[in-house]
Design an enzyme around this catalytic site. Structure first.
Site, PDB file in Angstrom:
ATOM      1  N   PRO A   1       0.815  -1.219   0.000  1.00  0.00           N
ATOM      2  CA  PRO A   1       0.000   0.000   0.000  1.00  0.00           C
ATOM      3  C   PRO A   1       0.849   1.271   0.000  1.00  0.00           C
ATOM      4  O   PRO A   1       0.343   2.348  -0.313  1.00  0.00           O
ATOM      5  CB  PRO A   1      -0.813  -0.099   1.308  1.00  0.00           C
ATOM      6  CG  PRO A   1      -0.768  -1.535   1.696  1.00  0.00           C
ATOM      7  CD  PRO A   1       0.545  -2.058   1.193  1.00  0.00           C
TER       8      PRO A   1
ATOM      9  N   GLU B   1       0.995  -7.794   8.277  1.00  0.00           N
ATOM     10  CA  GLU B   1       1.193  -6.341   8.201  1.00  0.00           C
ATOM     11  C   GLU B   1       2.227  -5.947   7.146  1.00  0.00           C
ATOM     12  O   GLU B   1       2.488  -4.771   6.930  1.00  0.00           O
ATOM     13  CB  GLU B   1       1.602  -5.791   9.566  1.00  0.00           C
ATOM     14  CG  GLU B   1       0.481  -5.800  10.595  1.00  0.00           C
ATOM     15  CD  GLU B   1      -0.787  -5.115  10.105  1.00  0.00           C
ATOM     16  OE1 GLU B   1      -0.718  -3.919   9.755  1.00  0.00           O
ATOM     17  OE2 GLU B   1      -1.846  -5.771  10.065  1.00  0.00           O
TER      18      GLU B   1
ATOM     19  N   ARG C   1      -1.417  -8.159 -21.262  1.00  0.00           N
ATOM     20  CA  ARG C   1      -2.183  -7.583 -22.373  1.00  0.00           C
ATOM     21  C   ARG C   1      -1.327  -6.703 -23.277  1.00  0.00           C
ATOM     22  O   ARG C   1      -1.694  -6.436 -24.416  1.00  0.00           O
ATOM     23  CB  ARG C   1      -3.363  -6.766 -21.849  1.00  0.00           C
ATOM     24  CG  ARG C   1      -4.380  -7.580 -21.066  1.00  0.00           C
ATOM     25  CD  ARG C   1      -5.475  -6.689 -20.528  1.00  0.00           C
ATOM     26  NE  ARG C   1      -6.114  -5.940 -21.594  1.00  0.00           N
ATOM     27  CZ  ARG C   1      -7.051  -6.422 -22.394  1.00  0.00           C
ATOM     28  NH1 ARG C   1      -7.481  -7.643 -22.228  1.00  0.00           N
ATOM     29  NH2 ARG C   1      -7.561  -5.689 -23.356  1.00  0.00           N
TER      30      ARG C   1
ATOM     31  N   ASP D   1      -4.758   1.454 -30.777  1.00  0.00           N
ATOM     32  CA  ASP D   1      -5.466   2.347 -31.684  1.00  0.00           C
ATOM     33  C   ASP D   1      -5.478   3.749 -31.076  1.00  0.00           C
ATOM     34  O   ASP D   1      -5.956   3.941 -29.962  1.00  0.00           O
ATOM     35  CB  ASP D   1      -6.897   1.823 -31.850  1.00  0.00           C
ATOM     36  CG  ASP D   1      -7.660   2.555 -32.934  1.00  0.00           C
ATOM     37  OD1 ASP D   1      -8.702   2.058 -33.340  1.00  0.00           O
ATOM     38  OD2 ASP D   1      -7.195   3.618 -33.346  1.00  0.00           O
TER      39      ASP D   1
HETATM   40  C1  9D3 Z   1      -5.111  -3.104   8.147  1.00  0.00           C
HETATM   41  C2  9D3 Z   1      -3.627  -3.170   8.019  1.00  0.00           C
HETATM   42  N1  9D3 Z   1      -3.103  -1.849   7.669  1.00  0.00           N
HETATM   43  C3  9D3 Z   1      -2.811  -1.092   8.911  1.00  0.00           C
HETATM   44  C4  9D3 Z   1      -2.808   0.371   8.648  1.00  0.00           C
HETATM   45  C5  9D3 Z   1      -1.899  -1.910   6.845  1.00  0.00           C
HETATM   46  C6  9D3 Z   1      -1.959  -2.897   5.769  1.00  0.00           C
HETATM   47  C7  9D3 Z   1      -1.073  -3.959   5.763  1.00  0.00           C
HETATM   48  C8  9D3 Z   1      -1.123  -4.884   4.734  1.00  0.00           C
HETATM   49  C9  9D3 Z   1      -2.875  -2.779   4.737  1.00  0.00           C
HETATM   50  C10 9D3 Z   1      -2.928  -3.718   3.703  1.00  0.00           C
HETATM   51  C11 9D3 Z   1      -2.046  -4.764   3.715  1.00  0.00           C
HETATM   52  C12 9D3 Z   1      -2.076  -5.775   2.616  1.00  0.00           C
HETATM   53  N2  9D3 Z   1      -2.088  -5.130   1.306  1.00  0.00           N
HETATM   54  C13 9D3 Z   1      -1.162  -5.364   0.386  1.00  0.00           C
HETATM   55  O1  9D3 Z   1      -0.270  -6.157   0.579  1.00  0.00           O
HETATM   56  C14 9D3 Z   1      -1.207  -4.614  -0.859  1.00  0.00           C
HETATM   57  C15 9D3 Z   1      -2.142  -3.642  -1.326  1.00  0.00           C
HETATM   58  C16 9D3 Z   1      -3.339  -3.093  -0.762  1.00  0.00           C
HETATM   59  O2  9D3 Z   1      -3.794  -3.419   0.347  1.00  0.00           O
HETATM   60  N3  9D3 Z   1      -4.009  -2.149  -1.489  1.00  0.00           N
HETATM   61  C17 9D3 Z   1      -3.591  -1.737  -2.707  1.00  0.00           C
HETATM   62  N4  9D3 Z   1      -2.485  -2.213  -3.259  1.00  0.00           N
HETATM   63  C18 9D3 Z   1      -1.785  -3.156  -2.579  1.00  0.00           C
HETATM   64  S1  9D3 Z   1      -0.371  -3.870  -3.112  1.00  0.00           S
HETATM   65  C19 9D3 Z   1      -0.198  -4.796  -1.778  1.00  0.00           C
END
Ligand code: 9D3
Length: 268
Positions: free
Chosen positions: A98, A125, A163, A178
């Protein structure tokens, strides 16, 4: 292209490798995919891949060692597979998280430029920050919403990349290339019947006349106008990044003007 996946859930990737356009591209050898499970590179009898975070708090953090060993095996696989090629690039290690740069079509194009990729997906996490420092070249997100791990994002990224590979699409669907509507939202589509009777709402829904006219130039103009109109109304942010053709600019000016006229009259 070679793609190594580092994941605790290799089976999830069947959704990518067994179905549709992406499945066919992999079966046809347009890209090679291999999976490396950090669980296989543990040395304790519980096959531990995670542990409690230093500093406390909820959730678990993925350990460096099993991930690093899985990445090393992924690098070795790529090295072995590309041994006889004369100009093979070292692998780019991508961590899906994220905190990463948000993926869009431009990002997809930059990623397909790589010959060899290692996609690292996290659970819990996420991974120990030092793993990122040591091994990761690029960090990518697929958007601002919370998922449960990086596997679905890795599949989204790969599907979009596949793709773009020459030969992945049936020749008819190279609509992306295109110049007609690159970067714009799509126009509406219709198929038979010409007239659909909605009995519940007593509606008679007809296909726009122009699409039945057989006039290909008129149809092209109508579709372009629809694409521009929808993009301007729903996703004006997309228009900022585009270099529109003369024709597209003129149509858009008319759309903006007509909309200003309408709101002017309704505001009287
Ligand atoms: C609820 C946990 N969060 C605490 C603030 C942090 C968190 C940790 C791990 C939020 C999501 C994740 C798992 N997500 C991914 O590994 C992830 C992800 C995503 O959640 N949203 C958009 N792109 C991606 S790429 C990897």
């Amino acid at each position: 292209m070679k793609v190594a996946l580092v994941t605790l859930f290799p089976e999830m990737f069947a959704a990518l490798t067994e179905y549709g356009i992406s499945g066919r591209a992999i079966k046809n050898g347009l890209l090679d995919v291999a999976v490396f499970n950090p669980r296989s590179y543990t040395s304790d009898r519980h096959q531990t891949v995670d542990h409690r975070p230093y500093g406390g708090g909820p959730g678990m953090v993925m350990l460096i060692e099993p991930l690093r060993e899985a990445i090393a095996e992924a690098r070795a696989w790529i090295a072995k597979e590309t041994a006889q090629e004369e100009n093979s690039q070292p692998a780019t290690v991508v961590y899906l998280s994220p905190q990463g740069k948000v993926l869009n079509q431009q990002g997809v194009k930059s990623l397909v430029a790589h010959q060899n990729l290692i996609l690292v997906t996290g659970r819990y996490e996420g991974v120990d920050e030092r793993l990122i420092q040591l091994e990761v070249d690029e960090e990518w997100s697929i958007g601002d919403y919370v998922l449960s791990g990086g596997e679905l994002p890795a599949m989204v990224m790969l599907d979009a990349m596949i793709r773009q590979l020459p030969g992945a699409l049936g020749h008819e669907d190279s609509a992306d290339q295109d110049s007609f509507a690159e970067g714009l939202l799509d126009c509406p589509h219709y198929t038979r019947p010409e007239q659909y009777e909605d009995l519940e709402q007593h509606n008679n829904l007809r296909v726009p006349e122009v699409l039945l006219s057989g006039n290909h130039e008129k149809i092209r103009q109508w579709r372009l106008e629809q694409s521009l109109q929808r993009t301007w109304q729903r996703r004006p942010d997309l228009l900022k990044g585009l270099k529109l053709s003369e024709e597209q600019q003129n149509i858009l000016k008319r759309i903006v003007k007509e909309s200003a006229d309408e709101s002017g009259s309704s505001n009287q």
